[in-house]
Design an enzyme around this catalytic site. Structure first.
Site, PDB file in Angstrom:
ATOM      1  N   HIS A 216      29.323 -45.788  93.247  1.00 25.79           N
ATOM      2  CA  HIS A 216      30.773 -45.974  93.170  1.00 25.79           C
ATOM      3  C   HIS A 216      31.228 -47.293  93.790  1.00 25.79           C
ATOM      4  O   HIS A 216      32.374 -47.698  93.585  1.00 25.79           O
ATOM      5  CB  HIS A 216      31.486 -44.774  93.818  1.00 25.79           C
ATOM      6  CG  HIS A 216      31.428 -43.557  92.947  1.00 25.79           C
ATOM      7  ND1 HIS A 216      32.423 -42.613  92.900  1.00 25.79           N
ATOM      8  CD2 HIS A 216      30.489 -43.152  92.070  1.00 25.79           C
ATOM      9  CE1 HIS A 216      32.094 -41.666  92.028  1.00 25.79           C
ATOM     10  NE2 HIS A 216      30.914 -41.965  91.522  1.00 25.79           N
ATOM     11  N   SER A 220      29.398 -47.767  87.421  1.00 26.06           N
ATOM     12  CA  SER A 220      28.240 -47.587  86.555  1.00 26.06           C
ATOM     13  C   SER A 220      27.954 -48.853  85.762  1.00 26.06           C
ATOM     14  O   SER A 220      28.875 -49.579  85.381  1.00 26.06           O
ATOM     15  CB  SER A 220      28.499 -46.442  85.576  1.00 26.06           C
ATOM     16  OG  SER A 220      28.725 -45.243  86.264  1.00 26.06           O
ATOM     17  N   LYS A 244      31.886 -34.726  78.721  1.00 24.42           N
ATOM     18  CA  LYS A 244      30.643 -35.185  78.099  1.00 24.42           C
ATOM     19  C   LYS A 244      29.439 -34.680  78.903  1.00 24.42           C
ATOM     20  O   LYS A 244      28.419 -34.295  78.329  1.00 24.42           O
ATOM     21  CB  LYS A 244      30.631 -36.711  78.040  1.00 24.42           C
ATOM     22  CG  LYS A 244      29.547 -37.258  77.127  1.00 24.42           C
ATOM     23  CD  LYS A 244      29.694 -38.746  76.936  1.00 24.42           C
ATOM     24  CE  LYS A 244      28.585 -39.287  76.059  1.00 24.42           C
ATOM     25  NZ  LYS A 244      28.701 -40.717  75.814  1.00 24.42           N
ATOM     26  N   ASP A 245      29.581 -34.673  80.234  1.00 21.77           N
ATOM     27  CA  ASP A 245      28.507 -34.147  81.083  1.00 21.77           C
ATOM     28  C   ASP A 245      28.294 -32.656  80.834  1.00 21.77           C
ATOM     29  O   ASP A 245      27.162 -32.182  80.768  1.00 21.77           O
ATOM     30  CB  ASP A 245      28.821 -34.393  82.561  1.00 21.77           C
ATOM     31  CG  ASP A 245      28.481 -35.822  82.984  1.00 21.77           C
ATOM     32  OD1 ASP A 245      27.767 -36.507  82.224  1.00 21.77           O
ATOM     33  OD2 ASP A 245      28.914 -36.244  84.067  1.00 21.77           O
ATOM     34  N   GLU A 288       0.240 -31.063  88.270  1.00 22.88           N
ATOM     35  CA  GLU A 288       1.273 -30.761  87.289  1.00 22.88           C
ATOM     36  C   GLU A 288       1.503 -31.993  86.413  1.00 22.88           C
ATOM     37  O   GLU A 288       1.224 -33.118  86.811  1.00 22.88           O
ATOM     38  CB  GLU A 288       2.575 -30.398  88.017  1.00 22.88           C
ATOM     39  CG  GLU A 288       2.501 -29.079  88.757  1.00 22.88           C
ATOM     40  CD  GLU A 288       2.599 -27.891  87.821  1.00 22.88           C
ATOM     41  OE1 GLU A 288       3.693 -27.347  87.654  1.00 22.88           O
ATOM     42  OE2 GLU A 288       1.563 -27.504  87.238  1.00 22.88           O
TER      43      GLU A 288
END
Lengths: 429, 182
Positions: A216, A220, A244-245, A288
């Site tokens: 912030h 972005s 959108k998220d 893994e």
């Protein structure tokens, strides 16, 4: 004078009264209105999805800890108790186990997005560093979590990974016995791993907070990689990106649910349903899937210390990446040559993952036993997995240490648009 | 900041020097105290007294036939005890020391007069897996399945990523058929 007036006027409104003493409401308001570039594409969904993954892991982890026993003689049985007896225990454990895989999948995509769009470049270097710190913490947490069920892969994975530190001269053996709390992986090891596995997610949570703080500070990055010129290039985070998220969450949870409900053990290893046995090593130890590329790098180097150092270096090189990439243009969209090297880099990372899962003595494409340790391997060295893994490792490091520094000097980048708004408006027309 | 400032000056510089010194030493003392508090938190992770106490074990060798091998637990790790055949001993002795990554003659890895008994910690010196025994690998000895290290009939590293020979623990023959490891 004005201050006294303020506190007097807010005396009767409880919201204002609270706000004047602890301004968290205005802080939340800032989060809502946080101006984000108007052109973020779906690759920008993976940050928030990673966040929801962390929340899912912490919630399921806390409830699993209510039923789990961190003791060598009871750990395996307590996990079976969770699977068979605890109400919805199977669901909680499968969500937690597959959640770890989903978390890494999402974070890897998030990292590749940053690599392609140059999100690590100025002024976001510290944001990038904090992300690498989160990745390292995630790896430590996932590794220790995998030890807790105390199956064969848990035990031998813990043995192999802790033994990495024995490669360091002089202090190596002391570090290993300090990590173990004994002369081998045993009850003290299991106990401390449980304690740390519980702690680290909260440390990750704190670093995620710092990651967002750094984000912030400069806002972005975006698919064009150019700075926003003004308010016309930005839209408020809420409702545009919150919605959108949420859409991204929905799609992500469909994939997640597929694994949890239809293939819960697909990403695991059957040997981990055998209780740990310090006397017998399983014939083929693999970590893994999310550790396989690093495991391939470890095995590609013929020297013990060298392999360990290269494996650590493969992540640590990311810290200096902002200074290795000499190109001033952030977004890969305007770098025609970079695009190809980047695409190859992604394939190489996947290739390293594939190689990490194969026997180092085997031959690619001819089955694991075709050129194993009976000596036949030497006749067709060009095709051995080891040879392929070495080539891929060489490209992995060359990408950061040779290609990116040189590309910035010789590549002719495409002209950048004047503003974020310009191409968006053009497309619409 | 000059401690030898003349008395004719007002004495503030001397005072500040003294204050700086006090602050510095107090902070250093606090730092040392904090570091001392960290040590118990670090050292608690080292092996505890009960773990250290379980550090020796006795083994009866009489049931092990020639060519056989047993595994016993010592300090939570497997120990290989192999009753070697004459052929294996011969192979181990024939190797030239120049061919070895971690040069050690076979005689240094067994007790004199007990050449048929090979006692080793069964932990690969690469990353700690348990190698497979019974004339495995390219050198008729042990093979580690994890990352492909080959050991010969004396447990010496011959090929693969491991840097050292399999470790021979401290042990003594109590009589011809009994040993104590540790």
């Amino acid at each position: 004078m004005s201050k006294t007036n303020n506190s007097e006027s807010s005396c009767c409104n409880p919201v204002e009264w609270f706000e004047s003493r602890f301004p968290i409401l205005s802080w939340m308001e800032h989060q809502k209105e946080y101006p984000a570039p108007r052109n973020l594409n779906y690759w920008w969904n993976f940050g928030s999805i990673a966040g929801i993954c962390l929340v899912v892991q912490i919630i399921t982890g806390i409830v699993l800890a209510m039923h789990y026993t961190p003791h060598v003689s009871m750990a395996f049985d307590s996990v079976e108790h969770i699977m068979r007896d605890v109400n919805y225990g199977w669901l909680l454990r499968y969500v937690h186990a597959n959640g770890a895989s989903m978390f890494f999948l999402v974070v890897y995509i998030h990292i590749f997005r940053g690599l392609y769009y140059g999100s690590y470049k100025a002024p976001r270097e510290v944001l990038w560093w904090l992300g690498i710190v989160i990745l390292l913490l995630m790896m430590a947490t996932a590794f220790m979590g995998y030890v807790l069920p105390w199956g064969q892969m848990s035990f031998w994975g813990a043995t192999v990974i802790t033994n990495l530190f024995s490669a360091f001269p002089v202090v190596g053996e002391h570090i290993v016995s300090w990590l173990w709390g004994g002369f081998s992986v045993d009850n003290p090891t299991l106990n401390r791993f449980f304690s740390l596995h519980f702690l680290l997610p909260f440390v990750i949570f704190a670093v995620v907070f710092l990651h967002l703080w750094a984000l912030h500070t400069h806002g972005s990055n975006n698919p064009l990689g150019i700075d926003a010129k003004g308010s016309q290039d930005k839209i408020p985070f809420h409702p545009y990106y919150t919605i959108k998220d949420y859409f991204g969450f929905g799609v992500f949870f469909m994939l997640f649910s597929y694994f949890v409900f239809f293939a819960p053990n697909y990403l695991g290893h059957p040997d981990n349903y055998t209780p740990a046995n310090p006397m017998v090593t399983p014939p083929h130890i693999v970590p893994e899937w999310y550790f396989l590329p690093f495991y391939a790098i470890l095995r590609a180097i013929p020297d013990k210390l060298g392999g360990v150092l290269m494996m650590f270096a493969s992540i640590l090189v990311l810290f200096v990446l902002p200074w290795l990439d000499s190109c001033k243009v952030r977004s890969g969209a305007f770098r025609p040559t970079f695009k190809w090297f980047f695409a190859l880099f992604v394939l190489v990372c996947i290739g390293l993952g594939v190689m990490g899962g194969k026997s180092p003595d085997g031959c690619y494409g001819s089955g694991a036993d075709a050129c194993t340790y009976n000596g036949q391997g030497e006749n067709i060295t060009l095709l051995t997995n080891l040879f392929i893994a070495r080539g891929l490792t060489a490209y992995y490091f060359a990408y950061f240490l040779v290609i990116l520094p040189l590309l910035g000097k010789y590549e002719k980048t495409l002209p950048l648009p004047k503003s974020i708004g310009e191409p968006v408006l053009k497309k619409k027309a | 900041m000059n401690a030898t400032s003349t008395p004719s000056n007002d004495n503030r510089p001397a005072d500040e020097t003294r204050r700086d010194f006090l602050v510095l030493t107090a902070q250093a003392m606090a730092g040392i105290g904090a570091a001392a508090c960290v040590w118990p938190l670090v050292d608690q992770m080292n092996p505890s007294a009960d773990v250290l106490a379980l550090s020796s074990t006795e083994v009866d060798l009489s049931p092990i036939q020639e060519g056989q091998e047993i595994k016993v637990v010592w300090r939570g790790k497997p120990v290989f005890i192999r009753h070697r055949t004459a052929k294996e001993i011969e192979e181990a002795k024939e190797v030239r020391l120049d061919d070895l990554r971690d040069p050690q003659p076979d005689s240094a890895r067994v007790k004199e007069g007990h050449e048929q008994w090979l006692v080793m910690v069964g932990v690969c010196t690469h990353l700690g897996c348990v190698p497979l025994g019974g004339n495995k690998g390219d050198f008729d000895g042990w093979f580690c399945p994890c990352h492909g290290s080959h050991y010969d009939t004396s447990g010496r590293i011959r090929k693969g990523p491991a840097p050292k020979n399999l470790l021979v623990p401290d042990y003594v023959f109590l009589d011809d058929n009994r040993i104590r490891i540790g």
